[in-house]
Design a protein around this motif. Structure first.
Motif, PDB file in Angstrom:
ATOM      1  N   SER A  71      26.728  37.306  35.233  1.00  0.00           N
ATOM      2  CA  SER A  71      27.410  36.677  34.099  1.00  0.00           C
ATOM      3  C   SER A  71      26.839  35.318  33.754  1.00  0.00           C
ATOM      4  O   SER A  71      26.419  34.568  34.632  1.00  0.00           O
ATOM      5  CB  SER A  71      28.899  36.508  34.420  1.00  0.00           C
ATOM      6  OG  SER A  71      29.505  37.752  34.641  1.00  0.00           O
ATOM      7  N   LEU A  94      28.295  30.730  36.561  1.00  0.00           N
ATOM      8  CA  LEU A  94      29.462  31.514  36.949  1.00  0.00           C
ATOM      9  C   LEU A  94      29.220  32.269  38.245  1.00  0.00           C
ATOM     10  O   LEU A  94      28.088  32.652  38.539  1.00  0.00           O
ATOM     11  CB  LEU A  94      29.782  32.537  35.852  1.00  0.00           C
ATOM     12  CG  LEU A  94      30.236  31.992  34.518  1.00  0.00           C
ATOM     13  CD1 LEU A  94      30.282  33.107  33.484  1.00  0.00           C
ATOM     14  CD2 LEU A  94      31.586  31.337  34.647  1.00  0.00           C
ATOM     15  N   PRO A  95      30.288  32.541  38.998  1.00  0.00           N
ATOM     16  CA  PRO A  95      30.121  33.439  40.144  1.00  0.00           C
ATOM     17  C   PRO A  95      29.650  34.796  39.629  1.00  0.00           C
ATOM     18  O   PRO A  95      30.084  35.241  38.568  1.00  0.00           O
ATOM     19  CB  PRO A  95      31.525  33.550  40.731  1.00  0.00           C
ATOM     20  CG  PRO A  95      32.305  32.418  40.170  1.00  0.00           C
ATOM     21  CD  PRO A  95      31.668  32.083  38.856  1.00  0.00           C
ATOM     22  N   GLN A  96      28.777  35.420  40.358  1.00  0.00           N
ATOM     23  CA  GLN A  96      28.255  36.732  39.976  1.00  0.00           C
ATOM     24  C   GLN A  96      28.892  37.798  40.861  1.00  0.00           C
ATOM     25  O   GLN A  96      29.687  37.491  41.739  1.00  0.00           O
ATOM     26  CB  GLN A  96      26.737  36.753  40.164  1.00  0.00           C
ATOM     27  CG  GLN A  96      26.000  35.587  39.566  1.00  0.00           C
ATOM     28  CD  GLN A  96      25.968  35.621  38.066  1.00  0.00           C
ATOM     29  OE1 GLN A  96      25.685  36.640  37.464  1.00  0.00           O
ATOM     30  NE2 GLN A  96      26.261  34.499  37.439  1.00  0.00           N
ATOM     31  N   ASN A  97      28.487  39.025  40.657  1.00  0.00           N
ATOM     32  CA  ASN A  97      28.952  40.132  41.482  1.00  0.00           C
ATOM     33  C   ASN A  97      28.777  39.792  42.961  1.00  0.00           C
ATOM     34  O   ASN A  97      29.721  39.858  43.728  1.00  0.00           O
ATOM     35  CB  ASN A  97      28.158  41.388  41.088  1.00  0.00           C
ATOM     36  CG  ASN A  97      28.566  42.614  41.840  1.00  0.00           C
ATOM     37  OD1 ASN A  97      28.918  42.547  43.006  1.00  0.00           O
ATOM     38  ND2 ASN A  97      28.494  43.747  41.185  1.00  0.00           N
ATOM     39  N   GLY A 131      29.408  35.341  45.887  1.00  0.00           N
ATOM     40  CA  GLY A 131      29.994  35.723  44.616  1.00  0.00           C
ATOM     41  C   GLY A 131      31.356  36.384  44.777  1.00  0.00           C
ATOM     42  O   GLY A 131      32.086  36.139  45.735  1.00  0.00           O
ATOM     43  N   LEU A 132      31.682  37.232  43.835  1.00  0.00           N
ATOM     44  CA  LEU A 132      32.985  37.885  43.832  1.00  0.00           C
ATOM     45  C   LEU A 132      33.153  38.808  45.029  1.00  0.00           C
ATOM     46  O   LEU A 132      34.241  38.898  45.608  1.00  0.00           O
ATOM     47  CB  LEU A 132      33.178  38.641  42.518  1.00  0.00           C
ATOM     48  CG  LEU A 132      33.057  37.777  41.252  1.00  0.00           C
ATOM     49  CD1 LEU A 132      33.206  38.632  40.002  1.00  0.00           C
ATOM     50  CD2 LEU A 132      34.046  36.632  41.267  1.00  0.00           C
ATOM     51  N   LEU A 142      34.009  43.776  38.510  1.00  0.00           N
ATOM     52  CA  LEU A 142      35.252  43.320  37.898  1.00  0.00           C
ATOM     53  C   LEU A 142      36.268  44.445  37.737  1.00  0.00           C
ATOM     54  O   LEU A 142      37.481  44.213  37.877  1.00  0.00           O
ATOM     55  CB  LEU A 142      34.967  42.655  36.555  1.00  0.00           C
ATOM     56  CG  LEU A 142      34.185  41.341  36.635  1.00  0.00           C
ATOM     57  CD1 LEU A 142      33.771  40.875  35.251  1.00  0.00           C
ATOM     58  CD2 LEU A 142      35.002  40.283  37.351  1.00  0.00           C
ATOM     59  N   TYR A 163      36.750  33.430  39.234  1.00  0.00           N
ATOM     60  CA  TYR A 163      35.853  33.785  38.119  1.00  0.00           C
ATOM     61  C   TYR A 163      36.353  33.179  36.811  1.00  0.00           C
ATOM     62  O   TYR A 163      35.607  32.512  36.092  1.00  0.00           O
ATOM     63  CB  TYR A 163      35.775  35.307  38.033  1.00  0.00           C
ATOM     64  CG  TYR A 163      34.824  35.845  37.007  1.00  0.00           C
ATOM     65  CD1 TYR A 163      33.450  35.782  37.199  1.00  0.00           C
ATOM     66  CD2 TYR A 163      35.288  36.456  35.855  1.00  0.00           C
ATOM     67  CE1 TYR A 163      32.570  36.303  36.278  1.00  0.00           C
ATOM     68  CE2 TYR A 163      34.411  36.992  34.917  1.00  0.00           C
ATOM     69  CZ  TYR A 163      33.056  36.909  35.136  1.00  0.00           C
ATOM     70  OH  TYR A 163      32.189  37.426  34.210  1.00  0.00           O
ATOM     71  N   ARG A 166      36.196  29.266  36.889  1.00  0.00           N
ATOM     72  CA  ARG A 166      34.829  28.754  36.731  1.00  0.00           C
ATOM     73  C   ARG A 166      34.378  28.880  35.280  1.00  0.00           C
ATOM     74  O   ARG A 166      33.716  27.997  34.753  1.00  0.00           O
ATOM     75  CB  ARG A 166      33.845  29.486  37.650  1.00  0.00           C
ATOM     76  CG  ARG A 166      33.987  29.153  39.107  1.00  0.00           C
ATOM     77  CD  ARG A 166      33.809  27.673  39.441  1.00  0.00           C
ATOM     78  NE  ARG A 166      32.622  27.127  38.838  1.00  0.00           N
ATOM     79  CZ  ARG A 166      32.504  25.882  38.376  1.00  0.00           C
ATOM     80  NH1 ARG A 166      33.493  25.041  38.455  1.00  0.00           N
ATOM     81  NH2 ARG A 166      31.377  25.472  37.833  1.00  0.00           N
TER      82      ARG A 166
END
Length: 173
Positions: A71, A94-97, A131-132, A142, A163, A166
């Motif tokens: 993202s 942004l935090p990613q996967n 990340g996530l 997501l 997420y 951020r």
């Protein structure tokens, strides 16, 4: 057969120096090219061109959101990018996967000492176990996180909340 190359950072070459310079020794930029390059440029540029066409005008401010496993957000003014969440690599923003997004450099240095890992090992942690997915302890997708959060998974809810938070903070700057 024709070959086509798409430079994902290309659209950001129009951003001014203040938007692309880190608050680090200027020599890093001048001598080593350390600066905010931005990524997902083709996606953001296409979204900007579409927004201009839909609105039927050339004077327009908008934010493009490239959301999902990887993202980023980018701000545009009159078809040109003026800000982006990603920096010198796709790790930032942004935090990613499974990628960390923004993190305090001193937190990383501290954890390198605590975990006794070298830079390559830390790069692997930040790019594949963070990340996530790192927050949730499971998937960084997501859709999976939304489903798990709806079922009461607190870490999945936390990952989604981080997420969203951020995303909001990046554009408060």
């Amino acid at each position: 057969m024709p070959l086509v190359a798409v430079i994902e950072t290309g659209p950001y070459r129009f951003m001014d120096e203040a938007a692309t310079t880190y608050a680090a020794p200027y020599e890093w930029r001048r001598d080593f090219g350390i600066r905010r390059y931005g990524f997902h440029g083709a996606s953001h540029r296409a979204a900007s061109e579409r927004a201009l066409a839909l609105m039927g005008r050339t004077k327009l401010r908008h934010i493009s959101c490239h959301l999902g496993g990887s993202s980023s957000v980018a701000a545009f003014r009159d078809g040109l990018p003026v800000g982006t969440s990603m920096g010198a690599s796709p790790q930032s923003g942004l935090p990613q996967n499974n990628r960390v997004g923004d993190i305090d450099a001193f937190a990383v240095l501290h954890m390198m000492k605590m975990l006794r890992v070298n830079p390559d090992e830390m790069a692997s942690i930040l790019s594949s176990r963070s990340g996530l997915a790192g927050i949730s302890g499971g998937s960084g997708d997501l859709r999976d996180l939304s489903e798990a959060a709806a079922a009461g998974d607190k870490r999945a809810r936390l990952a989604l909340d981080v997420y969203v938070r951020r995303f909001a903070i990046i554009w408060e700057r």
